[in-house]
Motif scaffolding. Structure first.
Motif, PDB file in Angstrom:
ATOM      1  N   GLY A   1       0.849  -1.331   0.110  1.00 37.43           N
ATOM      2  CA  GLY A   1      -0.074   0.097  -0.049  1.00 37.43           C
ATOM      3  C   GLY A   1       0.797   1.189  -0.020  1.00 37.43           C
ATOM      4  O   GLY A   1       2.071   1.254  -0.165  1.00 37.43           O
ATOM      5  N   ARG A   2       0.191   2.256   0.197  1.00 35.79           N
ATOM      6  CA  ARG A   2       0.876   3.832   0.105  1.00 35.79           C
ATOM      7  C   ARG A   2       1.958   3.683   1.398  1.00 35.79           C
ATOM      8  O   ARG A   2       1.394   3.357   2.542  1.00 35.79           O
ATOM      9  N   ALA A   3       3.118   4.026   1.196  1.00 31.25           N
ATOM     10  CA  ALA A   3       4.152   3.695   2.226  1.00 31.25           C
ATOM     11  C   ALA A   3       5.034   5.205   2.326  1.00 31.25           C
ATOM     12  O   ALA A   3       5.157   5.918   1.623  1.00 31.25           O
ATOM     13  N   GLY A   4       5.304   5.329   3.566  1.00 32.30           N
ATOM     14  CA  GLY A   4       6.374   6.432   3.988  1.00 32.30           C
ATOM     15  C   GLY A   4       7.305   5.827   4.938  1.00 32.30           C
ATOM     16  O   GLY A   4       7.574   4.682   5.583  1.00 32.30           O
ATOM     17  N   GLY A   5       8.421   6.804   5.050  1.00 30.55           N
ATOM     18  CA  GLY A   5       9.755   6.412   5.908  1.00 30.55           C
ATOM     19  C   GLY A   5      10.088   7.534   6.762  1.00 30.55           C
ATOM     20  O   GLY A   5       9.651   8.787   6.168  1.00 30.55           O
ATOM     21  N   GLY A   6      10.515   7.572   7.696  1.00 30.74           N
ATOM     22  CA  GLY A   6      10.821   8.566   8.633  1.00 30.74           C
ATOM     23  C   GLY A   6      11.971   8.241   9.664  1.00 30.74           C
ATOM     24  O   GLY A   6      12.001   7.273  10.048  1.00 30.74           O
ATOM     25  N   GLY A   7      12.546   9.236  10.293  1.00 25.34           N
ATOM     26  CA  GLY A   7      13.316   8.942  11.484  1.00 25.34           C
ATOM     27  C   GLY A   7      14.049  10.193  11.897  1.00 25.34           C
ATOM     28  O   GLY A   7      13.519  11.317  11.499  1.00 25.34           O
ATOM     29  N   LEU A   8      14.586  10.124  12.908  1.00 23.91           N
ATOM     30  CA  LEU A   8      15.238  11.358  13.597  1.00 23.91           C
ATOM     31  C   LEU A   8      16.535  11.113  14.124  1.00 23.91           C
ATOM     32  O   LEU A   8      16.914   9.700  14.580  1.00 23.91           O
ATOM     33  N   ILE A   9      17.278  12.047  14.527  1.00 24.40           N
ATOM     34  CA  ILE A   9      18.786  11.799  14.902  1.00 24.40           C
ATOM     35  C   ILE A   9      18.731  12.609  16.419  1.00 24.40           C
ATOM     36  O   ILE A   9      18.431  13.957  16.349  1.00 24.40           O
ATOM     37  N   ARG A  10      18.964  11.893  17.357  1.00 22.79           N
ATOM     38  CA  ARG A  10      19.245  12.810  18.802  1.00 22.79           C
ATOM     39  C   ARG A  10      20.824  12.474  19.447  1.00 22.79           C
ATOM     40  O   ARG A  10      21.390  11.620  18.965  1.00 22.79           O
TER      41      ARG A  10
END
Length: 302
Positions: A150-159
């Protein structure tokens, strides 16, 4: 709705189930690309029922994918049927990446389904996000697929080592599997760390399958092979690296960014400041908020 008698994919012959799944020229090209670990005359010469029984029940290995042929075949016929329905009922163009999608789905099924161990009892633990060691940064990444393929996304963060926001990112991926979405998100995090010249990074994600794929030295000749290779190559450009699995309760910020990515109008964004909904979760992580989780008492499951 009037359903045409002839095949819309090859315009040659009367369309029936065996034609859609095997005898259509496009279906035959799909099967020959593996090829089946069954004699050609037998594979293309049996009736529908015997053909399904022979292949679905096969325990032979598919050499080109190193997967059980019965598993690959089952996902293959399902994908061919979905492709036909998309062309007939929704006017879609024939998907040219059926083989790649089938191998991705079969691979994910083998790791997540067949390799999962049954458990009898569970125990309660408390899960929380933890800061990395002094002078290290931590990347949390996640992929979000609205249904498999299906419709997909990705993401993340740096701490940083104080749990403070360094950068965030989100990507709209399109139609793909959940494993591919996880790999896209991880690759973006790796590339961002390289661009920022961060020397010591812990990469943390809640997809145990992806962690296992990266820790293994073998190649992956299927739809996710290029993504795995890109991630491995990128990790080698960072001087100090750790990659580890976490429970999804400790990955809430990345999950929120991944869902944001699935809805993006543009392909990719780098976030200098946390969005409002992520800022709240960051605050919870920074004060050590814990979440209850039930895990198997004796299991290697995630």
């Amino acid at each position: 709705m009037e359903v045409p008698i002839s095949c819309l994919l090859c315009d040659d012959g009367t369309e029936n189930v065996i034609h859609v799944l095997r005898d259509c020229g496009s279906a035959r090209s799909f099967w020959d690309s593996f090829p089946p670990p069954i004699p050609t005359a037998v594979f293309y010469g049996t009736n529908l029922i015997d053909w399904l029984r022979l292949n679905c029940g096969s325990t032979k290995r598919c050499v080109s994918t190193n997967l059980n042929w019965g598993t690959v075949f089952s996902f293959g016929i399902w994908s061919l049927w979905l492709r036909r329905n998309g062309v007939l009922f929704r006017g879609e163009r024939p998907n040219r990446n059926v083989r790649e999608e089938v191998i991705s789905k079969a691979t994910e099924f083998v790791y997540v389904g067949i390799n999962g161990k049954k458990t009898q009892t569970h125990q309660k633990i408390w899960v929380r996000w933890q800061c990395p060691s002094l002078n290290w940064c931590k990347v949390n990444s996640d992929g979000s697929a609205l249904g498999n393929l299906g419709r997909a996304g990705g993401g993340g963060l740096i701490r940083n080592d104080k749990g403070e926001w360094v950068r965030g990112y989100a990507r709209a991926i399109g139609s793909t599997t959940s494993v591919a979405a996880e790999l896209w998100a991880l690759r973006d995090g790796i590339r961002l760390c390289i661009a920022l010249k961060i020397p010591a990074v812990v990469f943390e994600l809640d997809a145990k399958l992806v962690v296992e794929l990266l820790q293994k030295g073998e190649d992956h000749p299927n739809g996710i092979g290029a993504l795995v290779s890109d991630c491995k190559a990128g990790l080698q450009e960072i001087p100090l690296v750790q990659i580890q699995h976490c429970y999804r309760e400790a990955n809430k910020c990345a999950d929120t960014l991944a869902r944001r990515g699935a809805l993006l109008a543009q392909d990719f964004v780098i976030l200098l400041e946390p969005p409002l909904e992520v800022a709240f979760l960051l605050r919870l992580d920074s004060v050590g908020a814990s979440y209850e989780r039930l895990i198997p008492s004796c299991s290697s499951g995630s």
